[in-house]
Design a protein around this motif. Structure first.
Motif, PDB file in Angstrom:
ATOM      1  N   MET A  37       1.192   4.307   2.624  1.00 40.09           N
ATOM      2  CA  MET A  37       2.029   4.235   3.812  1.00 40.09           C
ATOM      3  C   MET A  37       1.375   3.401   4.911  1.00 40.09           C
ATOM      4  SD  MET A  37       4.773   5.628   2.967  1.00 40.09           S
ATOM      5  CE  MET A  37       5.515   5.462   4.585  1.00 40.09           C
ATOM      6  N   THR A  38       0.059   3.438   4.996  1.00 35.75           N
ATOM      7  CA  THR A  38      -0.641   2.612   5.983  1.00 35.75           C
ATOM      8  C   THR A  38      -0.484   1.133   5.654  1.00 35.75           C
ATOM      9  OG1 THR A  38      -2.254   4.371   6.377  1.00 35.75           O
ATOM     10  CG2 THR A  38      -2.874   2.160   7.062  1.00 35.75           C
ATOM     11  N   GLY A  39      -0.651   0.785   4.377  1.00 42.26           N
ATOM     12  CA  GLY A  39      -0.454  -0.596   3.969  1.00 42.26           C
ATOM     13  C   GLY A  39       0.980  -1.050   4.167  1.00 42.26           C
ATOM     14  N   TRP A  40       1.918  -0.163   3.872  1.00 38.40           N
ATOM     15  CA  TRP A  40       3.335  -0.508   4.024  1.00 38.40           C
ATOM     16  C   TRP A  40       3.673  -0.737   5.497  1.00 38.40           C
ATOM     17  CZ3 TRP A  40       6.861   1.794  -0.181  1.00 38.40           C
ATOM     18  CH2 TRP A  40       8.012   1.017  -0.309  1.00 38.40           C
ATOM     19  N   ALA A  41       3.164   0.108   6.368  1.00 41.05           N
ATOM     20  CA  ALA A  41       3.428  -0.045   7.798  1.00 41.05           C
ATOM     21  C   ALA A  41       2.840  -1.358   8.316  1.00 41.05           C
ATOM     22  CB  ALA A  41       2.840   1.136   8.567  1.00 41.05           C
ATOM     23  N   PHE A  42       1.615  -1.675   7.903  1.00 38.45           N
ATOM     24  CA  PHE A  42       0.996  -2.934   8.316  1.00 38.45           C
ATOM     25  C   PHE A  42       1.819  -4.120   7.831  1.00 38.45           C
ATOM     26  CE2 PHE A  42      -1.786  -6.542   7.475  1.00 38.45           C
ATOM     27  CZ  PHE A  42      -2.449  -6.691   8.691  1.00 38.45           C
ATOM     28  N   GLY A  43       2.213  -4.091   6.560  1.00 38.98           N
ATOM     29  CA  GLY A  43       2.995  -5.196   6.013  1.00 38.98           C
ATOM     30  C   GLY A  43       4.345  -5.344   6.686  1.00 38.98           C
TER      31      GLY A  43
END
Length: 574
Positions: free
Chosen positions: A80-86
């Motif tokens: 979810m952290t990677g998805w939010a950043f992307g």
């Protein structure tokens, strides 16, 4: 291998030493953690053009992103952290797609906005996938025993992050015909890591970027742990390096990060290619034809009149027009225009490369195999050179299966065009081989490298003919110019760009813009350019180098990382 950094102690919470072996509870991260990741991704858009020297800013942002990943406690929170950043990065970085869908495509504002958000969510899947893979290689996701302890910046984590990130970007540039726009390496064109582009391409630059960022975080966390030593000499954090070489745990990753940056600054001094053949005087045309009138009867006639004037204005070794500058089928080109251009070429010795539509008319009058093409006139020789676009734009030049409903919402002339061959012969101009590509074909570095490597006559100059009027006066123009500069760095070839509204520019073999026209103006750019010969390492191997290294690193991380079940059991033994 050091232990993970413990979270702040909570009353009654089990410690790493007292937690039962089967306790798999995870610390729930607050919503603001993911909002901050999205904000960091949005900030990363500023690393790309038109920000000057944004590569330095990108290193800082990626260090922040990696540090934020180390606050996660399992693969789900990492995902979810990677998805939010992307999502934050893409929704702010490719917002200009809204312009094409709403202002030129006629889609309602809510639907265009929703389409942009959905597309950004899809693009965010690749950073999410990279973060998930990283968590399995570098943390405790694979044994499920992390409890509420976040990951720790380690050597495993640094190399796993670089490898997972590079593979994620490579996948984004390949799946569903690919969309590698905003690949992290592009921001390094004027940054300290651009020297790696001729070796491993844009994804290799992204690999080094992610590694440098992770090493910086590793060094800072270790240095902070040293500073927090308790008065009695015991470490205040469990991430404290083991006795024996405490300072080295902070100094070594910092030194390696610095060495990678210095190498990136020095590598441009390596002469990967060398000048070849006589220089050419080239005129790059910019018509500034309004997109909304380009395919109307009045617009077509205006384009024909304008480009006839621009082409025949004065002689050169080569004149290049934008994509579909002549917005008609070749067989339907007005005879006065065709004769005027041919007479000019033959009488002045000027080669001409112009954009138009190709196709075949069957005996019964049907038009088939329509192509987006460039046609070349060689002075004193009959016939035409032809380049047909190979990598077509989804929803612009072909309709993906199951998406005709979406196309029906747009007011854009769309169709299923025929594709050209992956490698096509170059256009010869005074014995200087010139390789053409159209529109966003130049965002696929592997395909440009293949056209240089696999061509029987390797081109010395690259030419991109495009029309970005669909996206208005937005950052898309600056971003596309930055992408073209990366292709020059990767191949060691100069790149010439003829566009409808901008950026019409000339780029030398070192990726530097040597001349360009103001956007949204009518005119021609006169440049003196020399081709090159020789292959850079990237032209020779393409993306194979970074993909192979990344897969090996990740395999090593899966097998020997700190999250391996056998290793975890051994570490829990007294």
């Amino acid at each position: 291998m050091s232990e993970p950094i413990d979270s702040p102690a909570r009353a009654g919470a089990p410690t790493a030493a007292t937690r039962p072996a089967d306790d798999t509870r995870r610390r729930a991260l607050p919503a603001w953690h993911y909002l901050a990741a999205a904000a960091l991704g949005a900030l990363n858009t500023l690393s790309f053009a038109p920000t000057p020297h944004g590569g330095w800013l990108e290193i800082a942002i990626f260090a922040g992103f990696y540090f934020w990943l180390t606050r996660t406690t399992g693969w789900k929170s990492a995902l979810m952290t990677g998805w939010a950043f992307g999502f934050g990065n893409f929704v702010t970085g490719v917002w200009w797609l809204y312009v094409s869908m709403h202002f030129y495509g006629g889609m309602s504002a809510p639907l265009a906005g929703a389409a942009l958000v959905l597309f950004s969510l899809y693009l965010g899947f690749y950073p999410a996938l990279a973060a998930t893979v990283w968590s399995f290689c570098a943390g405790h996701a694979s044994n499920g025993r992390a409890g509420d302890a976040p990951f720790s910046p380690t050597w495993h984590g640094a190399f796993a992050f670089a490898s997972a990130w590079a593979l994620g970007e490579w996948g984004r540039g390949y799946v569903f015909t690919g969309f590698p726009w905003l690949a992290s390496g592009y921001a390094q064109v004027d940054g300290p890591l651009s020297g790696y582009a001729p070796i491993a391409g844009v994804y290799g630059v992204g690999w080094v970027l992610a590694l440098v960022a992770a090493l910086i975080v590793q060094a800072l966390v270790r240095a902070w742990a040293l500073k927090r030593r308790s008065p009695g000499g015991e470490p205040a954090l469990s991430a404290q390096p083991r006795p024996g070489a405490p300072r080295a745990a902070a100094v070594v990753p910092a030194a390696l990060a610095a060495a990678l940056i210095v190498a990136g600054l020095l590598l441009p001094l390596v002469p990967w290619t060398e000048p070849a053949n006589a220089p050419l005087d080239v005129r790059l045309l910019q018509g500034n034809i309004k997109q909304e009138m380009k395919f109307s009867d009045a617009g077509m006639q205006a384009a024909l009149d304008e480009f006839q004037t621009l082409i025949t204005q004065k002689p050169a070794d080569l004149v290049v027009t934008p994509e579909t500058a002549i917005p008609v089928l070749l067989q339907e080109m007005p005879q006065p225009f065709a004769l005027a251009v041919r007479r000019f070429a033959d009488s002045t010795g000027t080669a001409i490369l112009f954009g138009a539509l190709g196709g075949t008319i069957t005996p019964d009058g049907h038009l088939v195999d329509v192509t987006n093409s460039l046609f070349g006139i060689t002075p004193g020789r009959p016939g035409l050179y032809r380049y047909d676009k190979h990598h077509l734009v989804p929803f612009g030049e072909f309709v993906p299966w199951g998406f005709h409903w979406f196309v029906n919402l747009l007011n854009i002339p769309l169709g299923d065009l025929a594709r050209g061959a992956p490698v096509q012969a170059p256009f010869l101009v005074h014995n200087q081989p010139v390789a053409a590509d159209i529109c966003y074909e130049d965002i696929f570095g592997e395909e440009i490298a293949r056209s240089v490597r696999d061509n029987p006559t390797s081109p010395g100059i690259l030419i991109n003919s495009t029309n970005l009027a669909w996206f208005g006066d937005t950052i898309a123009l600056d971003q596309h110019l930055q992408i073209a500069r990366m292709r020059s760095l990767e191949t060691g070839r100069p790149m010439l760009r003829a566009t409808n509204t901008g950026m019409t520019a000339a780029i030398d073999a070192h990726g530097r813009v040597i001349a360009r026209l103001p956007v949204y103006t009518v005119g021609s750019l006169d440049v003196h350019i020399e081709g090159t010969t020789g292959f850079t390492p990237y032209v020779t191997s393409g993306n194979n180098t970074v993909v192979a290294i990344s897969l090996l690193m990740l395999a090593f991380g899966f097998a020997f990382g700190p999250g391996r079940p056998g290793r975890a059991k051994a570490e829990r033994k007294p």
